[in-house]
Design a protein around this motif. Structure first.
Motif, short mmCIF file in Angstrom:
data_model
loop_
_atom_site.label_atom_id
_atom_site.label_comp_id
_atom_site.label_asym_id
_atom_site.label_seq_id
_atom_site.Cartn_x
_atom_site.Cartn_y
_atom_site.Cartn_z
N VAL A 35 0.86 -1.18 0.00
CA VAL A 35 0.00 0.00 0.00
C VAL A 35 0.89 1.23 0.00
CG1 VAL A 35 -1.80 1.26 1.22
CG2 VAL A 35 -1.81 -1.24 1.24
N TYR A 36 0.68 2.09 -1.01
CA TYR A 36 1.51 3.28 -1.18
C TYR A 36 0.66 4.53 -1.02
CZ TYR A 36 5.28 0.36 -2.97
OH TYR A 36 6.28 -0.56 -3.09
N ARG A 37 1.23 5.49 -0.33
CA ARG A 37 0.64 6.82 -0.23
C ARG A 37 1.30 7.72 -1.27
NH1 ARG A 37 3.09 11.33 3.63
NH2 ARG A 37 2.03 13.10 2.71
N GLN A 38 0.50 8.42 -2.07
CA GLN A 38 1.06 9.34 -3.05
C GLN A 38 1.68 10.54 -2.34
OE1 GLN A 38 -1.47 10.25 -6.36
NE2 GLN A 38 -2.14 8.13 -6.61
N ASN A 39 2.88 10.89 -2.79
CA ASN A 39 3.63 11.97 -2.14
C ASN A 39 4.51 12.62 -3.20
OD1 ASN A 39 4.81 13.63 -0.24
ND2 ASN A 39 6.29 12.11 0.42
N ALA A 91 6.18 7.70 -4.31
CA ALA A 91 5.19 7.20 -3.35
C ALA A 91 5.87 6.68 -2.09
CB ALA A 91 4.36 6.11 -4.00
N GLU A 92 5.14 6.77 -1.00
CA GLU A 92 5.63 6.32 0.31
C GLU A 92 4.94 5.01 0.67
OE1 GLU A 92 5.04 7.58 5.01
OE2 GLU A 92 4.61 9.02 3.41
N LEU A 93 5.72 3.98 0.97
CA LEU A 93 5.16 2.68 1.36
C LEU A 93 4.57 2.78 2.76
CD1 LEU A 93 4.79 -0.35 0.69
CD2 LEU A 93 7.01 -0.73 1.81
N LEU A 94 3.25 2.56 2.86
CA LEU A 94 2.59 2.57 4.17
C LEU A 94 2.64 1.22 4.85
CD1 LEU A 94 -0.61 4.73 3.49
CD2 LEU A 94 1.54 5.43 4.55
N GLY A 95 2.77 0.16 4.06
CA GLY A 95 2.83 -1.17 4.64
C GLY A 95 2.59 -2.23 3.60
N GLU A 96 2.80 -3.49 3.97
CA GLU A 96 2.58 -4.61 3.08
C GLU A 96 1.96 -5.76 3.86
OE1 GLU A 96 7.01 -6.59 3.08
OE2 GLU A 96 6.64 -4.93 1.68
N THR A 97 1.25 -6.61 3.14
CA THR A 97 0.53 -7.70 3.79
C THR A 97 0.21 -8.78 2.76
OG1 THR A 97 -1.47 -8.26 5.03
CG2 THR A 97 -1.69 -6.56 3.38
N THR A 98 0.00 -10.00 3.24
CA THR A 98 -0.50 -11.06 2.37
C THR A 98 -2.02 -11.13 2.41
OG1 THR A 98 -0.22 -12.66 4.17
CG2 THR A 98 1.60 -12.44 2.59
N GLY A 99 -2.64 -10.35 3.28
CA GLY A 99 -4.09 -10.29 3.36
C GLY A 99 -4.65 -9.26 2.39
N THR A 100 -5.91 -8.92 2.60
CA THR A 100 -6.57 -7.95 1.72
C THR A 100 -7.03 -6.72 2.50
OG1 THR A 100 -8.65 -9.15 1.96
CG2 THR A 100 -7.29 -9.65 0.01
N SER A 101 -6.36 -6.41 3.58
CA SER A 101 -6.58 -5.16 4.29
C SER A 101 -5.33 -4.80 5.07
CB SER A 101 -7.79 -5.24 5.24
OG SER A 101 -7.51 -6.10 6.32
N TYR A 145 -5.41 12.13 2.02
CA TYR A 145 -4.43 11.15 1.54
C TYR A 145 -4.97 10.49 0.28
CZ TYR A 145 -2.15 11.38 6.15
OH TYR A 145 -1.50 11.80 7.28
N THR A 146 -4.07 10.19 -0.66
CA THR A 146 -4.42 9.38 -1.82
C THR A 146 -3.50 8.17 -1.83
OG1 THR A 146 -5.17 11.28 -3.10
CG2 THR A 146 -4.59 9.30 -4.33
N ILE A 147 -4.09 6.98 -1.94
CA ILE A 147 -3.30 5.75 -1.85
C ILE A 147 -3.61 4.84 -3.04
CG2 ILE A 147 -3.18 5.87 0.67
CD1 ILE A 147 -5.21 3.11 -0.82
N ASN A 148 -2.67 3.93 -3.28
CA ASN A 148 -2.85 2.86 -4.26
C ASN A 148 -2.39 1.56 -3.64
OD1 ASN A 148 -1.83 5.41 -6.01
ND2 ASN A 148 -3.35 4.24 -7.16
N VAL A 149 -2.93 0.46 -4.13
CA VAL A 149 -2.50 -0.88 -3.73
C VAL A 149 -1.91 -1.56 -4.95
CG1 VAL A 149 -3.21 -3.09 -2.76
CG2 VAL A 149 -4.37 -0.98 -2.05
N VAL A 150 -0.76 -2.20 -4.79
CA VAL A 150 -0.18 -3.01 -5.85
C VAL A 150 0.02 -4.42 -5.32
CG1 VAL A 150 0.96 -1.04 -6.92
CG2 VAL A 150 2.21 -2.45 -5.28
N ALA A 151 0.02 -5.38 -6.23
CA ALA A 151 0.24 -6.79 -5.88
C ALA A 151 1.60 -7.24 -6.41
CB ALA A 151 -0.87 -7.65 -6.47
N ARG A 152 2.27 -8.07 -5.63
CA ARG A 152 3.56 -8.62 -6.04
C ARG A 152 3.52 -10.13 -5.88
NH1 ARG A 152 8.60 -6.12 -6.42
NH2 ARG A 152 7.83 -4.25 -5.34
N ASP A 153 3.98 -10.85 -6.91
CA ASP A 153 3.96 -12.31 -6.81
C ASP A 153 5.28 -12.83 -6.28
OD1 ASP A 153 5.78 -12.29 -8.93
OD2 ASP A 153 4.33 -12.92 -10.43
N GLY A 154 5.40 -14.16 -6.17
CA GLY A 154 6.58 -14.76 -5.58
C GLY A 154 7.85 -14.54 -6.37
N ALA A 155 7.71 -14.23 -7.65
CA ALA A 155 8.88 -13.95 -8.48
C ALA A 155 9.28 -12.48 -8.44
CB ALA A 155 8.61 -14.39 -9.92
#
Length: 674
Positions: free
Chosen positions: A512-516, A520-530, A542-552
């Protein structure tokens, strides 16, 4: 464009005025500028009708092959008809505009032929001022049933708040009642009649841009401002709102500061829609169908402004932006940054002269500087692209960026310094541009075309004075990257935001990134959906975006942006209510009521910060008011008992969107705002 003196039908004797270049450090040496671009911070996607212009029935070149070809070459995807205030006197069936001039070969079918030749969708203005709902419905029937034009977008009137209800009177309106309540009632009637003919059309209502007259003014007998009344009464009947923006500026330098107001203005307009338009207000889009500058309309200031404003508005989710106008005619002639400016609102020369032929424009249809800026925008922001965050550390350099459908990144750089080149360092976040020399398209002051070459690098470009530069960066394609997460949502308190989103697939980690700015500033990461972001500032947007990253390690495109504002603390030892009690368009009377919920105090200091740099304090009463930069302090030696309420008032000024202050401290404690 609305006022009669802005039309091509009126040509006045012109005096040449020489205006010296303004706004930059004269003779300044090159100054290194940093630009950050972050593809993890996504903004709005570019739609199919993003790039628009206005056509007018008094323009004899409307729909000609030469003009349609030029607009097509520039990437225009929407054209508006029949032309500003003429829309409210125009009757489509017999192609007349009583009181105005109608050029030959400008009827609706000719317009549609030109639109099709351009490859553009029409935006049609139904006559509110002197027309009827039935006339508009008949137009829809002719366009979409009889002729099969499939015209989707229809606006009810043009700048109808200029009908005299607020004093100024330039827009035709034959209704006895000129209030926003009456306009809203007719919008509902028009929408119902028009959609009865073709339910697939989209109907728009006229609003005013926040920060522009008559925003926030409550007219006689009204319950709210024009926007509040129209949205409250007609919100359920419309699909989009239509606004215009002529932010002014006495000098080129001042005019080129105005695009900085876009984010706040669009935010306030979106908030008005969400607050007043009723259920499902999120479906209502925003169109900007007129904009231009007051200084340097045909020369480089107009071009720089166009590039900055189109990019800024589209990035904030405005679905179409239109320049006023294709042709407009000679205005007041001046010299801007060494170039002759004809004071013409048009993209293309009308080829006309003043009364004694002492001043003549270039040959008919010669592109002015803003046309070349428009062509760069047409290349830069294409359907399917998504704007991503870009930021700069120099107020004389603007930056915008999009991620292309193929994964490449395009960066638009605008040097608003008329005197000095700037060397720009490009910092990339979330991607790595390919090595090698990128393709660069440039439009410079006084040029008659855009030039394209391979020059500079993906990390450094030199910007000529008063120039627009489009850098297209090849990026290494990421095969099988995860899909972008869907629209997130948030539950907020004063210090936290719990952000949630739908799953984008199995075995993914989310960031989860906060636009700055552009990084962007990383607010945190998780394997969940919140994820719960903590230590946020109360009352902050605040304006934020969520990105997904896979195992690779492959990263998805960003989710659609989510903007939220944190609350102020509940149960604070103080409560503040802020009210705008009387607004006149560039100033207002503010009232602040303070309640002490804690122990008695022998004296108090209330403090708040203006949200923008174009707001200021004029005077205040019932306390001692001081202002330092954007911080205001209100001090009193009067005791305030526990449970007691006191008030203080002030006169404030603004020259842009008037974002109300929302965070107040009393003797250093953050108060509850109501």
């Amino acid at each position: 464009m609305s006022s009669p003196w802005r039309t091509a039908a009126s040509i006045v004797l012109l005096a040449a005025v020489v205006t010296a270049p303004t706004g930059a450090r004269a003779g300044a040496a090159e100054k290194d500028t940093r630009v950050d671009i972050d593809i993890r911070a996504g903004l709005a996607a570019v739609g199919d009708v993003a790039i628009g212009v206005n056509h007018a029935i008094w323009d004899s070149q409307l729909g000609t092959p030469a003009v349609s070809g030029l607009l097509k070459d520039a990437g225009v995807t929407m054209v508006r008809y029949p032309g500003g205030s003429y829309a409210d006197i125009y009757h489509w069936r017999d192609h007349t505009a009583p009181g105005g001039y109608v050029a030959p070969n400008t009827d609706f079918d000719t317009f549609m032929a030109g639109a099709r030749a351009t490859g553009a969708e029409p935006m049609i203005i139904a006559n509110y001022g002197t027309g009827t709902a039935q006339e508009a419905a008949d137009w829809v029937r002719y366009a979409n049933i009889t002729k099969g034009y499939d015209a989707t977008y229809w606006t009810i009137g043009n700048e109808n708040y200029g009908n005299g209800h607020y004093g100024s009177n330039w827009e035709a309106d034959e209704h006895a009642d000129k209030s926003p309540k009456e306009y809203a009632a007719h919008v509902v009637a028009y929408s119902q009649a028009m959609k009865a003919v073709d339910p697939s059309i989209k109907v728009g209502a006229v609003l005013t841009m926040p920060g522009n007259w008559p925003d926030a003014i409550v007219g006689p007998g009204d319950q709210g401002s024009w926007n509040q009344e129209v949205l409250s009464r007609a919100g359920s009947a419309i699909d989009f709102v239509d606004v215009h923006w002529y932010p002014g500026g006495a000098t080129p330098a001042e005019a080129l500061t105005k695009p900085a107001q876009i984010t706040d203005a669009v935010h306030l307009l979106r908030r008005q829609i969400d607050r007043y338009a009723g259920a499902n207000a999120a479906r209502i889009g925003i169109s900007m169908t007129e904009t231009n500058v007051d200084v340097g309309r045909n020369t480089q200031p107009g071009a720089l402004y166009l590039a900055d404003v189109y990019s800024g508005l589209l990035a904030q989710g405005v679905f179409t932006v239109h320049w006023w106008n294709v042709h407009n005619g000679l205005g007041t002639v001046s010299t801007i940054a060494g170039q002759t400016d004809y004071g013409d609102y048009g993209l293309l020369s009308s080829g006309n002269c003043n009364a004694d032929n002492s001043v003549c424009q270039p040959p008919l249809n010669t592109p002015f500087a803003p046309y070349h800026a428009l062509s760069l925008i047409g290349s830069f922001a294409q359907p399917g692209d998504r704007f991503v965050a870009a930021g700069t550390d120099d107020p004389l350099v603007s930056a915008h960026a999009v991620r292309k459908a193929d994964g490449d990144v395009a960066v638009l750089l605008i040097n608003k310094d008329p005197d000095a080149a700037h060397t720009v360092s490009l910092a990339h976040h979330g991607y790595t541009p390919s090595a090698g020399t990128p393709t660069v398209a440039t439009f410079t002051n006084g040029a008659d075309a855009v030039t394209t070459a391979r020059t500079g690098s993906g990390t450094e470009q030199t910007l000529a004075p008063y120039s627009i530069t489009l850098v297209t960066l090849d990026t290494a394609a990421t095969a099988a990257a995860p899909p972008a997460p869907a629209q997130p949502s948030a539950t907020v308190t004063d210090r936290t935001a719990t952000i949630s989103w739908p799953s984008a697939g199995a075995n993914l980690k989310y960031e989860v990134y906060r636009q700055n700015g552009g990084a962007a500033e990383l607010l945190g990461e998780t394997t969940g959906t919140s994820l719960t972001a903590r230590n946020l500032d109360p009352g902050r947007r605040y304006t934020i975006n969520v990105v997904a990253r896979d195992g690779a390690g492959r990263i998805s495109p960003p989710s659609p942006p989510l903007t939220f504002t944190t609350a102020t603390p509940g149960g604070s030892s103080c409560t503040v209510e802020f009210r705008n009690t009387n607004d006149w368009g560039n100033g207002y009377v503010g009232q602040i009521d303070i309640t002490n919920n804690g122990p008695a105090v022998s004296g108090w200091t209330l403090a708040f910060t203006w949200p923008t740099g174009w707001q200021s304090l004029n005077s205040g009463w019932n306390a001692t008011w001081t202002e330092s930069a954007r911080t205001v302090r209100v001090t009193s030696d009067t005791a305030l008992a526990s449970g007691a309420t006191t008030g203080a008032g002030f006169v404030g000024s603004y020259s842009g969107p008037n974002v109300p202050p929302s965070v107040f401290t009393l003797n250093g404690t953050v108060c509850t705002s109501v």
